[in-house]
Design a protein around this motif. Structure first.
Motif, PDB file in Angstrom:
ATOM      1  N   VAL A 130      -3.029   5.480  11.521  1.00 37.02           N
ATOM      2  CA  VAL A 130      -2.440   6.636  10.844  1.00 37.02           C
ATOM      3  C   VAL A 130      -1.705   6.248   9.569  1.00 37.02           C
ATOM      4  CG1 VAL A 130      -2.218   8.003  12.946  1.00 37.02           C
ATOM      5  CG2 VAL A 130      -0.317   6.560  12.224  1.00 37.02           C
ATOM      6  N   THR A 131      -1.398   4.964   9.407  1.00 38.05           N
ATOM      7  CA  THR A 131      -0.580   4.533   8.267  1.00 38.05           C
ATOM      8  C   THR A 131      -1.269   3.504   7.380  1.00 38.05           C
ATOM      9  OG1 THR A 131       1.405   4.893   9.613  1.00 38.05           O
ATOM     10  CG2 THR A 131       1.682   3.623   7.601  1.00 38.05           C
ATOM     11  N   GLN A 143       0.047   4.526   3.529  1.00 39.12           N
ATOM     12  CA  GLN A 143       0.683   5.782   3.119  1.00 39.12           C
ATOM     13  C   GLN A 143       2.189   5.677   3.270  1.00 39.12           C
ATOM     14  OE1 GLN A 143      -1.094   9.556   4.189  1.00 39.12           O
ATOM     15  NE2 GLN A 143       0.925  10.461   4.535  1.00 39.12           N
ATOM     16  N   LEU A 144       2.891   6.088   2.210  1.00 41.50           N
ATOM     17  CA  LEU A 144       4.344   6.067   2.210  1.00 41.50           C
ATOM     18  C   LEU A 144       4.892   7.486   2.152  1.00 41.50           C
ATOM     19  CD1 LEU A 144       5.061   3.035  -0.149  1.00 41.50           C
ATOM     20  CD2 LEU A 144       5.342   3.147   2.320  1.00 41.50           C
ATOM     21  N   TYR A 197      -2.924  11.314   5.281  1.00 45.97           N
ATOM     22  CA  TYR A 197      -4.244  11.318   4.644  1.00 45.97           C
ATOM     23  C   TYR A 197      -5.109  10.160   5.138  1.00 45.97           C
ATOM     24  CZ  TYR A 197      -1.974  14.395   1.212  1.00 45.97           C
ATOM     25  OH  TYR A 197      -1.295  15.423   0.596  1.00 45.97           O
ATOM     26  N   LEU A 198      -4.476   9.099   5.621  1.00 52.60           N
ATOM     27  CA  LEU A 198      -5.226   7.885   5.932  1.00 52.60           C
ATOM     28  C   LEU A 198      -5.873   7.889   7.305  1.00 52.60           C
ATOM     29  CD1 LEU A 198      -3.193   5.027   4.253  1.00 52.60           C
ATOM     30  CD2 LEU A 198      -4.889   6.596   3.297  1.00 52.60           C
ATOM     31  N   ASN A 199      -5.692   8.953   8.066  1.00 52.31           N
ATOM     32  CA  ASN A 199      -6.430   9.072   9.318  1.00 52.31           C
ATOM     33  C   ASN A 199      -7.815   9.658   9.014  1.00 52.31           C
ATOM     34  OD1 ASN A 199      -6.738  10.605  12.342  1.00 52.31           O
ATOM     35  ND2 ASN A 199      -5.848   8.561  12.304  1.00 52.31           N
ATOM     36  N   ILE A 249      -8.314  13.140  12.192  1.00 50.31           N
ATOM     37  CA  ILE A 249      -9.760  13.037  12.015  1.00 50.31           C
ATOM     38  C   ILE A 249     -10.292  11.720  12.585  1.00 50.31           C
ATOM     39  CG2 ILE A 249     -11.606  12.890  10.302  1.00 50.31           C
ATOM     40  CD1 ILE A 249      -9.900  14.784   8.549  1.00 50.31           C
ATOM     41  N   HIS A 250      -9.663  10.611  12.241  1.00 50.64           N
ATOM     42  CA  HIS A 250     -10.120   9.317  12.741  1.00 50.64           C
ATOM     43  C   HIS A 250      -9.877   9.187  14.240  1.00 50.64           C
ATOM     44  CE1 HIS A 250     -10.072   4.818  13.206  1.00 50.64           C
ATOM     45  NE2 HIS A 250     -11.172   4.975  12.492  1.00 50.64           N
TER      46      HIS A 250
END
Length: 259
Positions: A130-131, A143-144, A197-199, A249-250
Motif C-alpha cells: 500500500v505504500t 507514497q507520502l 495510489y500505489l495499491n 486494487i492490488h
C-alpha cells in the motif's frame, strides 16, 4: 504479459514464479486469515486450487504470509514490513532471520529489505504494497502523506521513504526512490479507507490505479505513474467502495504469467 482475476486476490492466491529457463510454477504462502483475524478455511485452499486448475506445479513456502505482504523487483530483492511477517499471529516462534531465509527461498531472491511497519492497526498488520512498490530493479515508488498529517500511517510512510532512500538492492544498486504525494482529501468517510495510489495493478499495456476526487493529486499521481511506466496507459478508477473496506486494487488481484 499477464492476466489477473479479482476472485482470488493477491493475499490468498499463489505467487507465480519462473525459473531461469522460463518454466512456471506456483508457491503458496500458507494464508491463515491475516493472522487468524477471520475464518479462512476455504480461503486457505485458493492457492493450490488455482495452481491445480492451471496445471502448474505447486509447493508451500516455509513461512506464513500474504501476496501483498512482500514486494519483489524480480531481480533478487524483496521488501516487507516486520509488523506483518515477524508477527506471532503468523510466524510464531520464528526469528526475523529465519523468516527472511524462508522468504528469500520462496521468491528466489538474495536480499530482503525490512521496514518496521505498523502492527495491529489493520487486518494486514500493514502490508508493504500500500505504500512502497517496485517499478523495476533499482527503482521504487513510495507514497507520502500531506505535511500536516502525523498519524501512525503518515509516520510509517515517512519512515519507509527514509529507509529505502539509503538502501541498496541485491545487485548493490542504491535505490532510486520516486515520491508520490497522497491526496489532501477523499470522498469517503470510512475509518478504514485506503487512500493510496500505489495499491495499483499492472496489466498488459496499462496501470490500473485509484482516483479520490482530489483533482490536483489525482493528476499528479497519474503523471508520476505514466513516467515510471512508459508505454503503459494509466487508468484511474473510482474504487471508493472497495477501498472503504480497507483493501485496494492490488489487494484484490494477482498477476498470472501466460504459460
Amino acid at each position: 504479459m499477464s492476466r489477473s482475476t479479482v476472485r482470488t486476490g493477491s493475499d490468498t492466491c499463489a505467487v507465480f514464479r519462473r525459473d531461469g529457463r522460463g518454466n512456471l510454477d506456483a508457491v503458496g504462502l500458507n494464508f491463515n486469515g491475516w493472522g487468524r483475524k477471520q475464518a479462512h478455511r476455504d480461503d486457505a485452499e485458493v492457492a493450490w486450487s488455482v495452481a491445480e486448475f492451471n496445471g502448474i506445479a505447486f509447493s508451500e513456502a516455509e513461512f506464513v504470509g500474504e501476496g501483498g505482504s512482500i514486494e519483489t523487483d524480480g531481480d533478487g530483492t524483496v521488501l516487507a514490513t516486520e509488523s506483518s511477517l515477524v508477527n506471532k499471529n503468523r510466524n510464531r516462534g520464528l526469528s526475523r532471520d529465519s523468516i527472511e531465509e524462508a522468504v528469500l527461498a520462496a521468491y528466489g531472491a538474495e536480499k530482503m529489505i525490512w521496514v518496521p511497519g505498523v502492527r495491529g492497526r489493520d487486518i494486514t498488520d500493514n502490508h508493504i504494497d500500500v505504500t512502497s512498490r517496485f517499478v523495476r530493479p533499482g527503482v521504487v515508488l513510495v507514497q507520502l502523506p500531506p505535511d500536516d498529517r502525523n498519524d501512525v500511517w503518515a509516520r510509517d510512510a515517512r519512515q519507509q521513504y527514509a529507509i529505502l532512500s539509503t538502501a541498496t538492492d541485491a545487485k548493490g544498486r542504491r535505490l532510486q526512490v520516486i515520491r508520490v504525494d497522497g491526496p489532501d482529501h477523499v470522498r469517503s468517510r470510512s475509518s478504514t479507507f485506503v487512500d493510496l495510489y500505489l495499491n495499483f495493478h499492472l496489466v498488459n499495456g496499462a496501470v490500473i490505479t485509484a482516483q479520490f476526487g482530489d483533482a490536483r493529486t489525482d493528476a499528479a499521481a497519474r503523471r508520476t505513474l505514466a513516467e515510471a511506466f512508459p508505454g503503459r496507459e494509466v487508468i484511474q478508477l473510482d474504487v471508493d467502495r472497495l477501498m472503504g473496506d480497507g483493501g485496494g486494487i492490488h489487494c484484490s488481484t494477482m498477476h498470472q504469467p501466460v504459460p
